[in-house]
Design a protein around this motif. Structure first.
Motif, short mmCIF file in Angstrom:
data_model
loop_
_atom_site.label_atom_id
_atom_site.label_comp_id
_atom_site.label_asym_id
_atom_site.label_seq_id
_atom_site.Cartn_x
_atom_site.Cartn_y
_atom_site.Cartn_z
N TYR A 12 -5.32 8.86 -0.69
CA TYR A 12 -5.52 7.50 -0.21
C TYR A 12 -4.87 7.29 1.16
N THR A 13 -3.66 7.80 1.33
CA THR A 13 -2.96 7.65 2.60
C THR A 13 -3.69 8.38 3.72
N ARG A 14 -4.21 9.56 3.44
CA ARG A 14 -5.00 10.28 4.45
C ARG A 14 -6.22 9.46 4.85
N TRP A 15 -6.85 8.85 3.85
CA TRP A 15 -8.03 8.03 4.11
C TRP A 15 -7.67 6.85 5.01
N ILE A 16 -6.57 6.16 4.70
CA ILE A 16 -6.12 5.03 5.50
C ILE A 16 -5.92 5.43 6.96
N ASN A 17 -5.27 6.55 7.17
CA ASN A 17 -4.81 6.92 8.51
C ASN A 17 -5.84 7.65 9.35
#
Length: 401
Positions: free
Chosen positions: A203-208
């Motif tokens: 999820y964090t990779r997707w956000i960034n």
């Protein structure tokens, strides 16, 4: 509000003035962008309480003719564990313009309000005006309500949203303010650092890592907004044009609903590609109260409104579980537009068609299953990826070439 629920008391500002509850629409939508019915909270009178003289002095320094440039919007409910770190990050902002902190305490039962009062004087000592509202009803009114109230009692030309369990980097307000000036009709986000670092890695990779184009093209994914709510920064004028947050309370994805309305009204999405927020993951986070099914239903309705109403027919790319789930979730009118399912799995294709057994129609609808080479665009590509923390479903739209 009925007494059985526990009507909230009228909140009190840090300067001793009453802050109005939201009893009507937040904005007048007759103009574009709309003007707030409460464009800025009035300057409070000089208080009699000697302990609040620092606030009065700050107001005289700022001057009535000098508008607050940025209001940090901070809803609070039982976050004593993280508030010190959160408020310290407000003090440490390197923004050189005028800034205020607008806190709304949503019926906290822990030590949150005392921590806020302690930091109020520290914030005012560095020139940051503080407004504190809240209520002590038996139950909280919800995140959407608390955000709306914090906006109403604030004065800033721009709004910087912050969750009370998160931490801002010192340059956040400055960089997002610069971006908001350049993109007046956009929600401005930023990259984040997850805390703990190993939580929700996908999820964090997707956000960034979404590209500027994907900030709009991936709005149908289950992650929700393509710039996450704790990073939002926008003008007050644009916020009023979109309208208030949904106040349905626990279990309502108020950020997703606001984001969808923002897109419907032609808003843009921009991300400052620097890590400006420590985004905390913990079991008490409000996001855990929102059911996956609730998110799914809102996504499908948004898909129908934004795309399917413009199409006379389309193909669902996935004859498996996710594709069939999407079909069953569509309105009857849009189900009739599904020309076929398509897939690469020979076993699924060999079945020839999918029968919608739950339908009340007779005979029951049967939708062809084709190989993708034989399918007719436009397509809805429906695939699912699963992580250990989030069940992540993607809905992509692929229109005709």
């Amino acid at each position: 509000m009925s007494e059985e629920v526990g009507a909230p008391m009228s909140p009190i500002s840090a300067a001793g003035g009453h802050v109005p509850f939201l009893h009507e629409e937040l904005c007048d939508r007759d103009s574009v962008p709309a003007k707030c019915k409460w464009p800025a909270a009035p300057s409070p009178p000089v208080p009699d309480n000697p302990q609040l003289q620092s606030r009065a002095s700050l107001d005289s320094i700022i001057g009535e003719g000098c508008r607050i440039q940025v209001s940090v919007i901070l809803p609070v409910h039982n976050t004593e564990c993280w508030l010190d770190e959160c408020l310290k990050s407000v003090v440490e902002q390197d923004f050189e313009g005028t800034m205020e902190l607008s806190v709304f305490n949503d019926a906290s039962k822990d030590n949150s309000i005392n921590i806020i009062e302690k930091w109020k004087f520290k914030l005012e000592d560095v020139g940051i005006r503080v407004v504190i509202g809240g209520h002590d009803s038996p139950q909280p009114q919800g995140v959407g309500f608390a955000k709306n109230q914090a906006v109403i009692q604030s004065s800033g030309t721009y709004l910087c949203f912050l969750d009370s369990d998160d931490v801002m980097m010192p340059q956040r307000v400055r960089l997002q303010h610069e971006a908001a000036i350049q993109h007046p009709n956009s929600i401005i986000g930023c990259q984040v650092r997850r805390e703990p670092l190993d939580s929700t890695e996908r999820y964090t990779r997707w956000i960034n890592n979404l590209t500027p184009g994907q900030l709009l093209t991936q709005v149908f994914t289950s992650h929700g907004p393509t710039v996450i709510m704790p990073t939002w920064f926008c003008s007050r004028e644009w916020f009023c044009h979109v309208g208030k947050f949904d106040e349905g309370g626990k279990g309502v994805p108020e950020d997703l609903l606001f984001f969808y309305e923002h897109i419907r009204k032609g808003g843009g999405v921009f991300r400052v590609d620097q890590c400006l927020l420590q985004y905390r993951y913990h079991p008490q986070a409000a996001t855990h109260s929102v059911l996956e099914g609730t998110i799914w239903n809102h996504r499908v309705r948004f898909l129908e409104d934004r795309a399917l109403k413009h199409w006379t027919s389309f193909t669902i790319w996935n004859a498996g579980k996710q594709g069939r789930k999407l079909y069953r979730s569509l309105s009857t009118a849009n189900q009739k537009k599904v020309a076929a399912f398509c897939d690469v799995d020979e076993n699924k294709i060999a079945k020839g068609f999918y029968t919608y057994q739950e339908s009340k129609e007779r005979p029951k609808p049967q939708i062809p299953i084709q190989h993708f080479r034989d399918a007719t665009p436009p397509f809805i590509i429906c695939v699912k990826l699963v992580s250990t923390v989030f069940g992540i479903s993607y809905l992509y739209l692929l229109a005709s070439p």
